[in-house]
Motif scaffolding. Sequence first.
Motif, PDB file in Angstrom:
ATOM      1  N   SER A   1       0.838  -1.199   0.000  1.00 20.92           N
ATOM      2  CA  SER A   1       0.000   0.000   0.000  1.00 20.92           C
ATOM      3  C   SER A   1       0.874   1.252   0.000  1.00 20.92           C
ATOM      4  N   ASN A   2       0.333   2.323  -0.573  1.00 16.53           N
ATOM      5  CA  ASN A   2       0.998   3.631  -0.539  1.00 16.53           C
ATOM      6  C   ASN A   2       2.411   3.588  -1.118  1.00 16.53           C
TER       7      ASN A   2
ATOM      8  N   ARG B   1      -5.471   1.931  -3.105  1.00 18.69           N
ATOM      9  CA  ARG B   1      -4.638   1.369  -2.036  1.00 18.69           C
ATOM     10  C   ARG B   1      -3.149   1.491  -2.344  1.00 18.69           C
ATOM     11  N   VAL B   2      -2.739   1.160  -3.563  1.00 16.86           N
ATOM     12  CA  VAL B   2      -1.306   1.104  -3.861  1.00 16.86           C
ATOM     13  C   VAL B   2      -0.705   2.480  -4.150  1.00 16.86           C
TER      14      VAL B   2
ATOM     15  N   GLU C   1      -8.167  -1.127  -5.440  1.00 13.92           N
ATOM     16  CA  GLU C   1      -6.772  -1.538  -5.405  1.00 13.92           C
ATOM     17  C   GLU C   1      -5.861  -0.419  -5.916  1.00 13.92           C
TER      18      GLU C   1
END
Length: 207
Positions: free
Chosen positions: A87-88, A114-115, A111
């Motif tokens: 994530s991030n 999230r990433v 998604e």
Amino acid sequence: FMSFGIHRLWKKNLINMMGPSKNKSLVDVACGTGDIGKLYLDNTNINNHITCIDPNRGMVSKGKEKLKNYKNIKWIISSAEKLPLKSNSFDFYTISFGLRNTKNIDKSLSEAYRVLKPGGRIMVLEFSQIPVPLGQWFYDRYSFNLIPKMGELIANDRSSYQYLVESIRKFPDQETFLGMVEATGFENAKYRNLSLGIACLHSGWKI
């Protein structure tokens, strides 16, 4: 052939609208053979590190061969709905003509959110709807009547191109999809019609 080569200009529009810089990280989902990744590296720095993801091993194999001179691309076999990524962790998320083929658009957008890092940007290039009814009518006639026939003649594959036109018509129109992007949590979301709306470039920010 069927887009008269205009799809290459659409992808360049994506890169231009993104405005990438040297030290920003990119994940390109449904990457195919890596067209967006190549454009990104060519427009920033060939030594940048990017990640290309696609569920189709054949596409990824062709991409690796085509871009074998680019030593800093990480290739991953995965669907858009469940990315094997932290994530991030990315500044940009792109998906080009692949979102309509996912099993769940909402999960794919979640998604993406999230990433992306806080301040990261999603860029979605997808076939869309011409906002002028008469123009859409003519485009539908071209799509449904000619594209499957051309697929049969050129690629000996009518069914895949029949699916192509059907999937385009099922994909949400510009305003509906904009609402889906905003509902995921992206802010300052907007879109730009390309070629009268035959394709559309959506973007949003994780803030």
